[in-house]
Design a protein around this motif. Structure first.
Motif, PDB file in Angstrom:
ATOM      1  N   ASN A  29       0.829  -1.202   0.000  1.00  0.00           N
ATOM      2  CA  ASN A  29       0.000   0.000   0.000  1.00  0.00           C
ATOM      3  C   ASN A  29       0.866   1.255   0.000  1.00  0.00           C
ATOM      4  OD1 ASN A  29      -2.307  -1.559  -0.034  1.00  0.00           O
ATOM      5  ND2 ASN A  29      -2.620  -1.455   2.164  1.00  0.00           N
ATOM      6  N   ALA A  30       1.968   1.226   0.735  1.00  0.00           N
ATOM      7  CA  ALA A  30       2.881   2.377   0.749  1.00  0.00           C
ATOM      8  C   ALA A  30       3.602   2.513  -0.596  1.00  0.00           C
ATOM      9  CB  ALA A  30       3.892   2.231   1.888  1.00  0.00           C
ATOM     10  N   LEU A  31       4.063   1.386  -1.136  1.00  0.00           N
ATOM     11  CA  LEU A  31       4.792   1.423  -2.409  1.00  0.00           C
ATOM     12  C   LEU A  31       3.904   1.846  -3.576  1.00  0.00           C
ATOM     13  CD1 LEU A  31       7.029  -1.779  -2.192  1.00  0.00           C
ATOM     14  CD2 LEU A  31       7.772   0.603  -2.067  1.00  0.00           C
ATOM     15  N   SER A  32       2.614   1.651  -3.437  1.00  0.00           N
ATOM     16  CA  SER A  32       1.712   2.028  -4.536  1.00  0.00           C
ATOM     17  C   SER A  32       1.789   3.523  -4.831  1.00  0.00           C
ATOM     18  CB  SER A  32       0.279   1.617  -4.226  1.00  0.00           C
ATOM     19  OG  SER A  32      -0.253   2.395  -3.166  1.00  0.00           O
ATOM     20  N   LEU A  33       2.238   4.313  -3.874  1.00  0.00           N
ATOM     21  CA  LEU A  33       2.407   5.752  -4.110  1.00  0.00           C
ATOM     22  C   LEU A  33       3.488   6.022  -5.152  1.00  0.00           C
ATOM     23  CD1 LEU A  33       2.104   7.056  -0.449  1.00  0.00           C
ATOM     24  CD2 LEU A  33       0.362   7.101  -2.258  1.00  0.00           C
ATOM     25  N   LEU A  34       4.372   5.046  -5.367  1.00  0.00           N
ATOM     26  CA  LEU A  34       5.399   5.220  -6.398  1.00  0.00           C
ATOM     27  C   LEU A  34       4.784   5.302  -7.796  1.00  0.00           C
ATOM     28  CD1 LEU A  34       8.283   2.934  -5.094  1.00  0.00           C
ATOM     29  CD2 LEU A  34       8.231   5.432  -5.209  1.00  0.00           C
ATOM     30  N   PHE A  35       3.581   4.762  -7.968  1.00  0.00           N
ATOM     31  CA  PHE A  35       2.899   4.922  -9.259  1.00  0.00           C
ATOM     32  C   PHE A  35       2.611   6.396  -9.524  1.00  0.00           C
ATOM     33  CE2 PHE A  35       1.651   0.353  -8.773  1.00  0.00           C
ATOM     34  CZ  PHE A  35       2.194  -0.099  -9.966  1.00  0.00           C
ATOM     35  N   LEU A  36       2.225   7.108  -8.470  1.00  0.00           N
ATOM     36  CA  LEU A  36       1.985   8.551  -8.620  1.00  0.00           C
ATOM     37  C   LEU A  36       3.280   9.282  -8.969  1.00  0.00           C
ATOM     38  CD1 LEU A  36      -0.433   9.221  -5.622  1.00  0.00           C
ATOM     39  CD2 LEU A  36      -0.998   9.047  -8.050  1.00  0.00           C
ATOM     40  N   PHE A  37       4.371   8.877  -8.332  1.00  0.00           N
ATOM     41  CA  PHE A  37       5.676   9.470  -8.635  1.00  0.00           C
ATOM     42  C   PHE A  37       6.047   9.203 -10.096  1.00  0.00           C
ATOM     43  CE2 PHE A  37      10.345   9.022  -8.813  1.00  0.00           C
ATOM     44  CZ  PHE A  37      10.693  10.346  -8.536  1.00  0.00           C
ATOM     45  N   THR A  38       5.777   7.992 -10.552  1.00  0.00           N
ATOM     46  CA  THR A  38       6.070   7.630 -11.942  1.00  0.00           C
ATOM     47  C   THR A  38       5.261   8.488 -12.911  1.00  0.00           C
ATOM     48  OG1 THR A  38       6.563   5.368 -11.257  1.00  0.00           O
ATOM     49  CG2 THR A  38       6.127   5.706 -13.580  1.00  0.00           C
ATOM     50  N   VAL A  39       4.009   8.705 -12.595  1.00  0.00           N
ATOM     51  CA  VAL A  39       3.174   9.570 -13.434  1.00  0.00           C
ATOM     52  C   VAL A  39       3.725  10.994 -13.414  1.00  0.00           C
ATOM     53  CG1 VAL A  39       0.878  10.625 -13.640  1.00  0.00           C
ATOM     54  CG2 VAL A  39       1.098   8.166 -13.218  1.00  0.00           C
ATOM     55  N   ALA A  40       4.115  11.463 -12.230  1.00  0.00           N
ATOM     56  CA  ALA A  40       4.624  12.836 -12.106  1.00  0.00           C
ATOM     57  C   ALA A  40       5.904  13.039 -12.917  1.00  0.00           C
ATOM     58  CB  ALA A  40       4.866  13.178 -10.635  1.00  0.00           C
ATOM     59  N   ILE A  41       6.839  12.099 -12.834  1.00  0.00           N
ATOM     60  CA  ILE A  41       8.080  12.292 -13.595  1.00  0.00           C
ATOM     61  C   ILE A  41       7.842  12.111 -15.089  1.00  0.00           C
ATOM     62  CG2 ILE A  41       9.592  11.748 -11.639  1.00  0.00           C
ATOM     63  CD1 ILE A  41      10.153   9.017 -12.965  1.00  0.00           C
ATOM     64  N   SER A  42       6.879  11.271 -15.451  1.00  0.00           N
ATOM     65  CA  SER A  42       6.534  11.130 -16.873  1.00  0.00           C
ATOM     66  C   SER A  42       5.917  12.419 -17.405  1.00  0.00           C
ATOM     67  CB  SER A  42       5.571   9.963 -17.080  1.00  0.00           C
ATOM     68  OG  SER A  42       6.185   8.748 -16.701  1.00  0.00           O
ATOM     69  N   PHE A  43       5.070  13.047 -16.602  1.00  0.00           N
ATOM     70  CA  PHE A  43       4.506  14.339 -16.979  1.00  0.00           C
ATOM     71  C   PHE A  43       5.614  15.379 -17.113  1.00  0.00           C
ATOM     72  CE2 PHE A  43       2.820  18.509 -15.755  1.00  0.00           C
ATOM     73  CZ  PHE A  43       1.902  18.697 -16.777  1.00  0.00           C
ATOM     74  N   TYR A  44       6.562  15.335 -16.180  1.00  0.00           N
ATOM     75  CA  TYR A  44       7.707  16.252 -16.230  1.00  0.00           C
ATOM     76  C   TYR A  44       8.483  16.065 -17.543  1.00  0.00           C
ATOM     77  CZ  TYR A  44      12.317  18.161 -15.142  1.00  0.00           C
ATOM     78  OH  TYR A  44      13.506  18.848 -15.184  1.00  0.00           O
ATOM     79  N   GLU A  45       8.684  14.815 -17.935  1.00  0.00           N
ATOM     80  CA  GLU A  45       9.395  14.527 -19.179  1.00  0.00           C
ATOM     81  C   GLU A  45       8.654  15.091 -20.386  1.00  0.00           C
ATOM     82  OE1 GLU A  45      11.721  13.129 -22.332  1.00  0.00           O
ATOM     83  OE2 GLU A  45      12.232  13.505 -20.242  1.00  0.00           O
ATOM     84  N   VAL A  46       7.347  14.872 -20.426  1.00  0.00           N
ATOM     85  CA  VAL A  46       6.551  15.394 -21.538  1.00  0.00           C
ATOM     86  C   VAL A  46       6.645  16.919 -21.582  1.00  0.00           C
ATOM     87  CG1 VAL A  46       4.186  15.669 -22.404  1.00  0.00           C
ATOM     88  CG2 VAL A  46       4.989  13.424 -21.644  1.00  0.00           C
ATOM     89  N   LEU A  47       6.529  17.530 -20.433  1.00  0.00           N
ATOM     90  CA  LEU A  47       6.627  18.986 -20.350  1.00  0.00           C
ATOM     91  C   LEU A  47       7.998  19.476 -20.827  1.00  0.00           C
ATOM     92  CD1 LEU A  47       4.922  21.400 -19.228  1.00  0.00           C
ATOM     93  CD2 LEU A  47       6.245  21.136 -17.127  1.00  0.00           C
ATOM     94  N   MET A  48       9.046  18.848 -20.344  1.00  0.00           N
ATOM     95  CA  MET A  48      10.407  19.256 -20.728  1.00  0.00           C
ATOM     96  C   MET A  48      10.647  19.031 -22.220  1.00  0.00           C
ATOM     97  SD  MET A  48      11.672  20.632 -18.119  1.00  0.00           S
ATOM     98  CE  MET A  48      13.351  20.857 -18.655  1.00  0.00           C
ATOM     99  N   ARG A  49      10.187  17.918 -22.734  1.00  0.00           N
ATOM    100  CA  ARG A  49      10.446  17.566 -24.129  1.00  0.00           C
ATOM    101  C   ARG A  49       9.646  18.432 -25.091  1.00  0.00           C
ATOM    102  NH1 ARG A  49      12.498  13.053 -26.794  1.00  0.00           N
ATOM    103  NH2 ARG A  49      12.787  12.057 -24.768  1.00  0.00           N
TER     104      ARG A  49
END
Length: 182
Positions: A29-49
């Motif tokens: 349950n705690a590690l599932s928050l890493l999915f949100l982190f993954t989405v956030a950094i993916s959004f960051y990549e799209v924004l940067m690119r």
């Protein structure tokens, strides 16, 4: 059996069966928050690119690494919550006693499966962590960033398979003890 009893039975079926299962569920349950982190950094990549024309070299590999580790962890989480795949057409049609025997068979087969996969994961991890001469040298991705994520994923697979082996052994013991009580 009325709907309320069926609902209660299904709720208890998916409860963790022992301390190890409870730890896995809390950790999952705690590690599932890493999915949100993954989405956030993916959004960051799209924004940067696409907005700033300044792509990263680390986001894709980090997101893939996290996704792989979480996917592997999902196996022991599913086993801990008893939400793994089974043939319910047969399982739901038999008596409780027959279900116990099917569970014992399932846990024995799972123990064999997890044991064999643990052995394979050990061999895979050994070659990912050690050079042919025995020096510690983590396998890397070979990209421009070149993180040791492939070695870390293989270590995660090995650790997860060791835990799954222990889970199957504990579940088998609990099922056999439950069979003796009934």
């Amino acid at each position: 059996m009325n709907t309320e009893n069926l609902s209660q039975q299904l709720d208890t079926e998916h409860e963790p069966r022992n301390v190890l299962d409870r730890v896995i569920v809390k950790l999952g349950n705690a590690l599932s928050l890493l999915f949100l982190f993954t989405v956030a950094i993916s959004f960051y990549e799209v924004l940067m690119r696409y907005v700033f024309n300044d792509p990263t070299i680390w986001v894709h590999e980090t997101a893939s690494f996290l996704g792989a580790c979480l996917f592997v962890f999902g196996g022991i989480y599913a086993l801990a919550t008893n939400k793994h795949v089974r043939v319910v057409l047969i399982y739901d049609a038999v008596s409780d006693r027959t279900r116990q025997y099917l569970n014992i068979f399932h846990h024995i087969m799972g123990l064999i499966f997890a044991g064999l996969l643990t052995y394979a994961a050990y061999q895979m991890t050994e070659s990912a962590v050690f050079s042919p001469f025995g020096d510690v040298h983590f396998e890397t991705s070979g990209s421009a960033w070149n993180p040791p994520f492939p070695a870390y994923v293989k270590i995660m697979i090995l650790l997860t398979m060791c835990v799954m082996f222990i889970q199957f052994a504990l579940h088998l013991i609990q099922e056999i003890l439950g069979l003796r009580k009934s």
